[in-house]
Motif scaffolding. Structure first.
Motif, mmCIF file in Angstrom:
data_model
loop_
_atom_site.group_PDB
_atom_site.id
_atom_site.type_symbol
_atom_site.label_atom_id
_atom_site.label_comp_id
_atom_site.label_asym_id
_atom_site.label_seq_id
_atom_site.Cartn_x
_atom_site.Cartn_y
_atom_site.Cartn_z
ATOM 1 N N MET A 80 0.827 -1.209 0.000
ATOM 2 C CA MET A 80 0.000 0.000 0.000
ATOM 3 C C MET A 80 0.862 1.261 0.000
ATOM 4 O O MET A 80 0.540 2.242 -0.674
ATOM 5 C CB MET A 80 -0.958 -0.022 1.185
ATOM 6 N N LEU A 81 1.971 1.243 0.729
ATOM 7 C CA LEU A 81 2.872 2.391 0.751
ATOM 8 C C LEU A 81 3.395 2.693 -0.652
ATOM 9 O O LEU A 81 3.319 3.824 -1.130
ATOM 10 C CB LEU A 81 4.044 2.129 1.697
ATOM 11 N N PHE A 82 3.893 1.670 -1.344
ATOM 12 C CA PHE A 82 4.481 1.884 -2.660
ATOM 13 C C PHE A 82 3.431 2.024 -3.766
ATOM 14 O O PHE A 82 3.771 2.364 -4.894
ATOM 15 C CB PHE A 82 5.498 0.788 -2.974
ATOM 16 N N ALA A 83 2.170 1.792 -3.423
ATOM 17 C CA ALA A 83 1.071 2.059 -4.358
ATOM 18 C C ALA A 83 0.478 3.447 -4.114
ATOM 19 O O ALA A 83 -0.503 3.833 -4.748
ATOM 20 C CB ALA A 83 -0.018 0.990 -4.214
ATOM 21 N N GLY A 84 1.044 4.187 -3.151
ATOM 22 C CA GLY A 84 0.555 5.533 -2.856
ATOM 23 C C GLY A 84 -0.711 5.547 -2.022
ATOM 24 O O GLY A 84 -1.395 6.557 -1.934
ATOM 25 N N GLN A 85 -1.024 4.427 -1.351
ATOM 26 C CA GLN A 85 -2.241 4.322 -0.544
ATOM 27 C C GLN A 85 -1.959 4.474 0.942
ATOM 28 O O GLN A 85 -2.850 4.347 1.759
ATOM 29 C CB GLN A 85 -2.910 2.967 -0.793
ATOM 30 N N SER A 86 -0.694 4.725 1.296
ATOM 31 C CA SER A 86 -0.297 4.865 2.689
ATOM 32 C C SER A 86 0.963 5.725 2.730
ATOM 33 O O SER A 86 1.687 5.815 1.747
ATOM 34 C CB SER A 86 -0.017 3.485 3.296
ATOM 35 N N SER A 87 1.213 6.323 3.880
ATOM 36 C CA SER A 87 2.449 7.094 4.025
ATOM 37 C C SER A 87 3.277 6.586 5.202
ATOM 38 O O SER A 87 4.226 7.231 5.618
ATOM 39 C CB SER A 87 2.122 8.577 4.202
ATOM 40 N N ASP A 88 2.914 5.418 5.723
ATOM 41 C CA ASP A 88 3.586 4.840 6.889
ATOM 42 C C ASP A 88 4.862 4.122 6.457
ATOM 43 O O ASP A 88 4.831 2.934 6.133
ATOM 44 C CB ASP A 88 2.636 3.894 7.611
ATOM 45 N N LYS A 89 5.984 4.830 6.460
ATOM 46 C CA LYS A 89 7.252 4.259 6.019
ATOM 47 C C LYS A 89 7.918 3.407 7.093
ATOM 48 O O LYS A 89 8.926 2.766 6.835
ATOM 49 C CB LYS A 89 8.193 5.368 5.562
ATOM 50 N N GLU A 90 7.348 3.378 8.298
ATOM 51 C CA GLU A 90 7.944 2.607 9.393
ATOM 52 C C GLU A 90 7.897 1.104 9.134
ATOM 53 O O GLU A 90 8.674 0.357 9.714
ATOM 54 C CB GLU A 90 7.222 2.919 10.704
ATOM 55 N N ASN A 91 6.974 0.649 8.269
ATOM 56 C CA ASN A 91 6.829 -0.781 8.023
ATOM 57 C C ASN A 91 7.777 -1.309 6.951
ATOM 58 O O ASN A 91 7.691 -2.460 6.575
ATOM 59 C CB ASN A 91 5.388 -1.100 7.607
ATOM 60 N N VAL A 92 8.684 -0.461 6.446
ATOM 61 C CA VAL A 92 9.584 -0.890 5.380
ATOM 62 C C VAL A 92 11.028 -0.872 5.878
ATOM 63 O O VAL A 92 11.492 0.124 6.415
ATOM 64 C CB VAL A 92 9.465 0.028 4.149
ATOM 65 N N SER A 93 11.680 -1.987 5.677
ATOM 66 C CA SER A 93 13.085 -2.103 6.043
ATOM 67 C C SER A 93 13.827 -2.673 4.832
ATOM 68 O O SER A 93 13.412 -3.677 4.249
ATOM 69 C CB SER A 93 13.219 -3.038 7.247
ATOM 70 N N PHE A 94 14.907 -2.001 4.450
ATOM 71 C CA PHE A 94 15.691 -2.428 3.288
ATOM 72 C C PHE A 94 17.010 -3.041 3.727
ATOM 73 O O PHE A 94 17.523 -2.761 4.802
ATOM 74 C CB PHE A 94 16.003 -1.224 2.389
ATOM 75 N N GLU A 95 17.562 -3.864 2.857
ATOM 76 C CA GLU A 95 18.928 -4.327 3.001
ATOM 77 C C GLU A 95 19.588 -4.213 1.630
ATOM 78 O O GLU A 95 18.911 -4.206 0.612
ATOM 79 C CB GLU A 95 19.005 -5.760 3.538
ATOM 80 N N LYS A 96 20.899 -4.079 1.628
ATOM 81 C CA LYS A 96 21.662 -3.990 0.375
ATOM 82 C C LYS A 96 22.145 -5.368 -0.030
ATOM 83 O O LYS A 96 22.606 -6.143 0.803
ATOM 84 C CB LYS A 96 22.876 -3.077 0.538
ATOM 85 N N ARG A 97 22.018 -5.646 -1.318
ATOM 86 C CA ARG A 97 22.520 -6.899 -1.872
ATOM 87 C C ARG A 97 23.055 -6.589 -3.265
ATOM 88 O O ARG A 97 22.310 -6.088 -4.098
ATOM 89 C CB ARG A 97 21.392 -7.926 -1.920
ATOM 90 N N ASN A 98 24.319 -6.846 -3.496
ATOM 91 C CA ASN A 98 24.960 -6.557 -4.789
ATOM 92 C C ASN A 98 24.735 -5.121 -5.233
ATOM 93 O O ASN A 98 24.492 -4.848 -6.413
ATOM 94 C CB ASN A 98 24.460 -7.512 -5.874
#
Length: 157
Positions: A80-98
């Motif tokens: 929903m966040l990446f579809a523009g239906q939410s602004s709650d960025k707290e639920n997203v955690s990234f990691e780096k790979r290559n």
């Protein structure tokens, strides 16, 4: 046939849910998409379809890379966040790979370099050559008739 009828027909095809990510100048960009498929095993290739009006189009063209993050049923809010239906960025955690940012806890992260692209109607199809894959166990987030859904396993008796 009108556009609504065509859209309704496409909604009858149940899909998984992905978030496409790419990195530009140290910043992660993403968009929710269900237009994703495997193309080839040798070499390993996948395809994503990006609307010509989407901000992600120019970002993938610039970076020459993208990752497909196949979401688990617990990641509806990420979708929903990446579809523009939410602004709650707290639920997203990234990691780096290559050198690419991927979403943690996804069922699969598929890291790609752009192998080729083709304009098709109002979308650009990007074919990505798969460089790396991360897999996890779990159940997928599904999408059917314009709504999020979960897969259920029938009980055999």
């Amino acid at each position: 046939m009108d556009t609504r009828t065509f859209r309704n027909a496409m909604g009858k095809f149940a899909t998984g849910v992905t978030v496409i990510t790419t990195d530009i100048d140290g910043e992660v960009h993403g968009m929710t998409a269900n237009a994703f498929m495997s193309v080839s095993l040798n070499p390993p290739l996948v395809l994503i379809s990006i609307d010509e009006k989407a901000k992600m189009l120019s970002k993938i063209k610039k970076s020459g890379r993208f990752s497909v993050n196949i979401l688990s049923e617990e990641q509806q809010e990420v979708s929903m966040l990446f579809a523009g239906q939410s602004s709650d960025k707290e639920n997203v955690s990234f990691e780096k790979r290559n050198g690419s940012s991927v979403i943690r806890e996804s069922l699969a992260n598929i890291i790609c370099t752009v192998y080729g692209s083709q304009i098709a109607g109002d979308h650009t199809l990007f074919i990505g050559e798969v460089e790396d894959v991360i897999l996890r166990d779990g159940k997928p987030l599904a999408f059917y008739e314009g709504k999020y859904s979960r897969l259920t396993t029938p009980q055999l008796t």
